[in-house]
Design a protein around this motif. Structure first.
Motif: not given
Length: 97
Positions: A35-54
């Motif tokens: 289990f982990e919860v992280v902030a999205n690193a936002k490295l994808d050049p196609m879209g970075n709308e997501i802030d958090i991933v569980v």
């Protein structure tokens, strides 16, 4: 194995860390194998709308259902819901590892 992935956006970007900290309490629930919860690193050049991933791994559907019925899950959901904009979830049976 069931992989459970949930994507969140924050209503207020300034609350992103607060949401991550709140969601991290879900890791206290004993039914996950990983289990982990992280902030999205936002490295994808196609879209970075997501802030958090569980991300969670569960032995089977029963373990995932037990996780979702745990009181900490409900408490955390109630705390995070007012701070998040969207929530997308995916559960799938993994064929890897």
């Amino acid at each position: 194995m069931i992989r459970h992935i949930v994507f969140f956006t924050a209503k207020d970007p300034a609350e992103r860390d607060t949401i991550v900290e709140a969601l991290a309490h879900l890791g206290e629930i004993p039914h996950s194998l990983a289990f982990e919860v992280v902030a999205n690193a936002k490295l994808d050049p196609m879209g970075n709308e997501i802030d958090i991933v569980v991300y969670g791994e569960f032995a089977d559907e029963t373990a995932l259902a037990a996780y979702k019925s745990h009181p900490v899950y409900d408490e955390t959901t109630q705390r995070v819901r007012p701070m998040r904009e969207l929530r997308h979830s995916a559960d799938f049976r993994s064929t890897v590892g």
